[in-house]
Design a protein around this motif. Structure first.
Motif, mmCIF file in Angstrom:
data_model
loop_
_atom_site.group_PDB
_atom_site.id
_atom_site.type_symbol
_atom_site.label_atom_id
_atom_site.label_comp_id
_atom_site.label_asym_id
_atom_site.label_seq_id
_atom_site.Cartn_x
_atom_site.Cartn_y
_atom_site.Cartn_z
ATOM 1 N N THR B 2 0.825 -1.209 0.000
ATOM 2 C CA THR B 2 0.000 0.000 0.000
ATOM 3 C C THR B 2 0.856 1.254 0.000
ATOM 4 O O THR B 2 1.903 1.318 0.632
ATOM 5 N N ARG B 3 0.387 2.215 -0.714
ATOM 6 C CA ARG B 3 1.103 3.485 -0.733
ATOM 7 C C ARG B 3 0.525 4.439 0.292
ATOM 8 O O ARG B 3 1.143 5.428 0.628
ATOM 9 N N GLY B 27 -9.313 1.022 -2.499
ATOM 10 C CA GLY B 27 -8.678 0.842 -3.799
ATOM 11 C C GLY B 27 -8.722 2.117 -4.630
ATOM 12 O O GLY B 27 -7.738 2.524 -5.258
ATOM 13 N N ASP B 28 -9.894 2.788 -4.633
ATOM 14 C CA ASP B 28 -10.014 4.043 -5.365
ATOM 15 C C ASP B 28 -9.005 5.055 -4.857
ATOM 16 O O ASP B 28 -8.355 5.771 -5.646
ATOM 17 N N LEU B 29 -8.871 5.128 -3.567
ATOM 18 C CA LEU B 29 -7.941 6.100 -3.007
ATOM 19 C C LEU B 29 -6.500 5.761 -3.398
ATOM 20 O O LEU B 29 -5.707 6.644 -3.717
ATOM 21 N N GLU B 30 -6.179 4.480 -3.352
ATOM 22 C CA GLU B 30 -4.829 4.073 -3.774
ATOM 23 C C GLU B 30 -4.567 4.516 -5.204
ATOM 24 O O GLU B 30 -3.521 5.088 -5.533
ATOM 25 N N GLN B 31 -5.565 4.276 -6.054
ATOM 26 C CA GLN B 31 -5.385 4.593 -7.464
ATOM 27 C C GLN B 31 -5.233 6.097 -7.665
ATOM 28 O O GLN B 31 -4.352 6.556 -8.378
ATOM 29 N N ARG B 32 -6.070 6.850 -7.014
ATOM 30 C CA ARG B 32 -6.014 8.303 -7.210
ATOM 31 C C ARG B 32 -4.756 8.884 -6.594
ATOM 32 O O ARG B 32 -4.170 9.846 -7.092
ATOM 33 N N ARG B 35 -1.961 8.459 -8.862
ATOM 34 C CA ARG B 35 -2.056 9.384 -9.999
ATOM 35 C C ARG B 35 -1.438 10.724 -9.668
ATOM 36 O O ARG B 35 -1.077 11.481 -10.546
#
Lengths: 112, 894
Positions: B2-3, B27-32, B35
């Motif tokens: 996890t970041r 997951g959405d938060l990780e992806q954003r 970005r």
């Protein structure tokens, strides 16, 4: 548990349904948020979106399921969203209602 | 992998319940987040936490807060609370008497506490938000033989300012009392004279106009400008912004208004006092009528308060060490600096009024706060017993709900809600009570020459305090009864059988009764002791005439009248006073017994060893003329008094008090003996012994005193005392008029009767007796209400049992006795414990009492008897009702 049946969708709910319909199989949190932002300029927070999706799911307007984990999501899966028939019906009804209200008012609302 | 920070993920895991939702959200938060790698770290971090926190909030609300959100029965915390509140309100409105008594009881306890706390807050806790207040210090001067926290000389202050490696700034001030004429009204005002840099140093900015300029500090008496206190500006000038530049008369001279102090500012003396005016320090001499430049130059003239700000990073120890070194440097450079002088530092935040008075102030505060605290405890005990009684009353209702499956925790929560509601209502009404009580307290002006504007406002601190106390009371004292009420024997409860009451409840109830008794005893004993003390104080013979005499008190120093001119004036005034109609005797004195301006001096007495090498004997002194002893009604025990011929040309003589004679010349006559003042080589011969009088306090033991002839030992301030056939009040008025007539320059401090003067001394004991007596009475009232309620209830619960027993042939009196027995033994127990505690606590207030010991028999016996009588009376009525019960009626109810 289902909540009392509503006849129309809220504003945010409409935006979500529209986005989901447009995105088809690729509708999940990030893409829905991006789509709404792109088309309306409204900034969407992930938390607000996810909680609204929960509510809509409880009302039977959408349905969700987990996809596969992916690297870009640090191993987390996507939560894919699909519109249910009921959700679609409500969306149509809301849209029709609004269009009727706005009918003959184009002159006022057209941007110069 | 996890970041995201682990904390963020943990928060979301905790708040979002549904696993699918959770997975999607995180997951959405990780992806954003990924970005955003192009943006700078801080922006990313901010964005992330904004997202996480908003997500947490909306999900938490959805899960717990939203009505109907919890699954299953469709109820959640908010719903429950709302329902509990509705239920509580309904229940309380159905029993208005109960609600009224409980709210009133709590209101008294909470109100008294809030009022007392407001006063303590105003005088002792609340502080003006000075700039960098944690680096502000006070500087005190100590000369050998004197107390360490003395005022500072102007010249010393100016020199200390040069120690700039330690002090960022140093400023002086003095408290002043004077007269302002606005329009045609002469108003007595209190205020402060300040160095031009004092307000800027403290961060006090003018609300209107300006503070003082540096040049206004330069020449004494040359800058007649002043600032108005905000409240005074509103009061006397209607808040007129055009007041800047206007001239007013101050101490008889014209001053120009240059500014108005901020609204929040009170005074340098204490937060509880509001300064009416401020003037540059260079004007303080002029205001007090003494333009002697020595007041700013002489190192012996110590009249000022010194404040300073330490430089950043300088510790108190370092600053003190530096000052110590500086003192010796100063002496080397200027030999006029008194030998052995030293300077002491204290943090400004640690000082309330002054180091000597703070100790006393704190003990008074502790005493008063403890008393009101006990009162609140009593009120809460009442609350608890009422709740207990009510709980027993609702046994059936509770039993039904338990039987229907309500959780005990849920019921306890509901009962607690009701209790909290009562407590909050009590708090609100208590706040109103507090407002009223504070107004009353502040109205008690000490009989001093000036009206003190005490600013006691119920501020945020006090409001929070009240809220805290109300809530704590509710929870603390509601919990036990609530638990007790829900621990029911269902069978009994449903059948509405009274039974004998569960053992636990009985124990709790008796415990509460004992507690109420104990607290009431303590409060009543305290109140009684102070009341008796007041009685004794009133009866103390001060040793001089207190009736039929009036006086006028003048300050020649303030009028810049000295030397021969002063002596002539005094003579003229004395002789003309004697010629006034209705006046027979006139006295001149530098100070009065039990007065505020008592002086001491050090003496060497041959044949009597000095306490130390440098110190002589420190004794109180008084300058008086030949009319003093007669006018004041102080008899001479042996030798002679002061004669008119004891003037400057005559040999130096003194008269001493009996106590002085007994202390320094025990067993022999002091007549003819010599005293030496300080280092003087010429002695003073003792020519007479006068009867002892009280010197400083009514409660003091016989005190040594030396009387000097005024002509040989003139004083700056003078009292002209006169007695005769005329009314004391009119004597005072006549004397005042005389002084004005003879020389209008003379500053008159006060003109009143000797009786009022002594009354100042009684102010303390009177207030104490009033306050603690009031607390005692309130305690009595609360205890009575509490006892009555509890006993009535206890007896009523067992009416059925009484009825059965009587019908089976028991003697009605014996039965009632049995019922009352438990209650009365709790009363007795509580009384004994309370007495023991009261005696122990009374030791602590010993120093406040006059002539009444902590184990004063009248009090120790009287109070418990009184309370026992109250308890008996409280039990009598319900007991009689129970005894009269018709057994047939009771049985019929089955």
């Amino acid at each position: 548990m289902t909540e009392p049946r509503k006849k129309f969708l809220g504003e945010f709910e409409q935006m979500i349904i529209a986005a989901v319909l447009r995105l088809g199989d690729d509708a999940f949190g990030v893409t829905i948020a991006d789509s709404i932002e792109q088309h309306t300029g409204r900034k969407v927070r992930s938390g607000a979106l996810s909680v609204t999706l929960d509510r809509m799911e409880r009302k039977g307007l959408v349905r969700s399921e987990l996809g596969d984990p992916s690297e870009e999501r640090a191993g987390r899966a996507r939560r894919y969203i699909r519109v249910t028939p009921r959700g679609l019906e409500l969306a149509r009804r809301s849209r029709t209602a609004l269009l009727k209200l706005w009918q003959d008012l184009e002159g006022v609302y057209e941007e110069p | 992998m996890t970041r995201l920070p682990h904390l963020a993920v943990a928060v979301l895991e905790r708040v979002v319940r549904d696993p699918v939702t959770r997975e999607g959200l995180v997951g959405d938060l990780e992806q954003r987040y990924a970005r955003m790698s192009g943006r700078n770290g801080l922006a990313r971090w901010a964005w992330l936490w904004l997202e996480v926190l908003s997500a947490a909030v909306v999900h938490a609300w959805d899960r717990w807060g939203r009505p109907g959100s919890v699954g299953g029965g469709g109820r959640n915390l908010m719903d429950d609370l709302a329902q509990d509140l509705r239920y509580a309100i309904r229940g309380l409105s159905k029993r208005p008497a109960f609600t009224f008594v409980v709210v009133a009881t709590l209101a008294i306890g909470i109100g008294a506490n809030t009022a007392m706390f407001s006063v303590v807050n105003a005088v002792m806790i609340r502080k003006y938000p000075y700039l960098d207040a944690d680096r502000l210090v006070r500087i005190y001067t100590q000369d050998p033989g004197a107390q360490p926290w003395g005022s500072t000389a102007y010249a010393d202050g100016a020199d200390i300012k040069t120690v700039s490696d330690v002090f960022e700034d140093v400023a002086l001030s003095e408290n002043i009392i004077t007269q302002v004429v606005v329009g045609d009204q002469a108003i007595r005002v209190i205020g402060e004279s300040v160095s031009h840099n004092l307000y800027p140093m403290l961060g006090v900015e003018a609300a209107l106009g300006r503070t003082f300029l540096a040049e206004e500090d330069e020449t004494p008496g040359a800058s007649p400008v002043l600032m108005l206190g905000y409240a005074f500006w509103q009061r006397a000038f209607s808040g007129d912004p055009g007041v800047i530049g206007r001239a007013v008369s101050l101490a008889g001279a014209p001053y120009t208004i240059v500014g108005v102090l901020p609204e929040r500012y009170r005074s340098l003396a204490t937060e509880g006092l509001i300064a009416d005016i401020a003037v540059p320090i260079a004007m303080s001499g002029a205001i007090q009528g003494n333009t002697d430049p020595e007041r700013f130059r002489s190192r012996a003239w110590r009249a000022y308060e010194a404040r300073a700000r330490l430089r950043e990073g300088v510790s108190m120890e370092a600053a003190q060490a530096r000052l110590d070194g500086f003192a010796s440097q100063l002496r080397a450079a200027d030999p006029t600096l008194p030998e052995g002088r030293s300077f002491h530092l204290l943090w400004d935040r640690d000082v309330i009024l002054s180091p000597e008075q703070d100790g006393f102030l704190k003990s008074v505060a502790v005493l008063l706060l403890s008393a009101v605290g006990l009162l609140l405890l009593l009120a809460c005990a009442n609350l608890a017993s009422f709740l207990l009684a009510r709980g027993a009353d609702r046994a059936r209702e509770v039993g039904v709900r338990l039987a229907l499956g309500a959780g005990r925790g849920r019921l306890v929560r509901q009962l607690l809600t009701e209790t909290l509601l009562l407590a909050v209502l009590g708090g609100i009404v208590g706040l109103l009570v507090a407002r009223w009580a504070v107004g009353l307290l502040v109205g008690f002006q000490p009989p001093l020459p000036v009206t003190f504007t005490l600013d006691v406002s119920v501020d945020r601190t006090v409001l929070l305090f009240t809220l805290g106390v109300s809530t704590a009371a509710g929870l603390l004292f509601g919990l036990a009864p609530a638990l007790q009420s829900t621990a029911l024997d269902l069978g009994c409860a449903l059948k509405e059988e009274a039974g004998t009451g569960s053992k636990g409840r009985m124990r709790l109830r008796n415990g509460l009764i004992a507690f109420q008794m104990a607290v009431s005893v303590v409060l009543l004993v305290g109140g009684a002791l102070f009341a008796r003390s007041l009685g004794v104080a009133r009866g103390i013979d001060p040793g001089f005439r207190t009736r039929e005499a009036g006086f006028v008190w003048v300050d020649f120093g303030a009028s810049a009248i000295r030397g021969a001119e002063r002596e002539q004036l005094v003579q003229e005034l004395a002789s003309r006073a004697g010629a006034l109609p209705g006046i027979e005797h006139v006295a001149v004195a530098g100070s009065l017994p039990l007065g505020l301006s008592a002086g001491t001096f050090t003496f060497r007495i041959p044949g009597v060893e000095s306490p130390s090498d440098t110190e002589g004997h420190r004794v109180d002194v008084r300058s008086v003329d030949h009319g003093f002893f007669e006018t004041m009604g102080i008899p001479l025990v042996s030798g002679r008094g002061i004669r008119e011929s004891d003037d400057r040309e005559a040999p130096q003589v003194v008269v001493v008090s009996e106590a002085m004679a007994a202390r320094f010349w025990p067993g022999e006559s002091p007549l003819g003996q010599q005293l030496f003042v300080g280092d003087d080589q010429t002695g003073w011969e003792v020519v007479g012994i006068a009867r002892d009088t009280k010197v400083r306090r009514l409660g003091e033991p016989p005190t040594p005193l030396v009387y000097f002839p005024w002509a040989q030992w003139p004083s700056r301030e003078v009292y002209f005392v006169a007695t005769g056939a005329a009314e004391p009040a009119s004597i005072a008025v006549a004397l005042r008029r005389l002084v004005r007539e003879v020389d209008p320059r003379v500053v008159i401090m006060e003109a009143t009767t000797l009786e009022e003067h002594v009354g100042v001394m009684l102010f303390g004991p009177r207030m104490a007796a009033l306050l603690l007596g009031a607390f005692g009475l309130l305690a009595l009232a609360l205890a009575t209400v509490g006892l009555y309620g509890v006993v009535t209830f206890a007896v009523a619960r067992r009416t059925r049992e009484v009825g059965i027993r009587i019908s089976l042939g028991a003697d009605s009196r014996a039965v009632v006795g049995m019922v009352l027995g438990g209650v009365l033994s709790a009363v007795a127990m509580g009384g004994l414990v309370g007495l023991a505690v009261a005696i122990a606590l009374a030791q602590l207030i010993r120093s406040f009492l006059y002539g009444v010991g902590p184990t004063d028999p009248v009090t120790i016996v009287g109070v418990p008897l009184l309370l026992a009588a109250v308890a008996a009376a409280a039990g009598f009525v319900p007991a009689r009702r129970a005894a009269r019960v018709n057994p047939a009626d009771v049985l019929r109810e089955e």
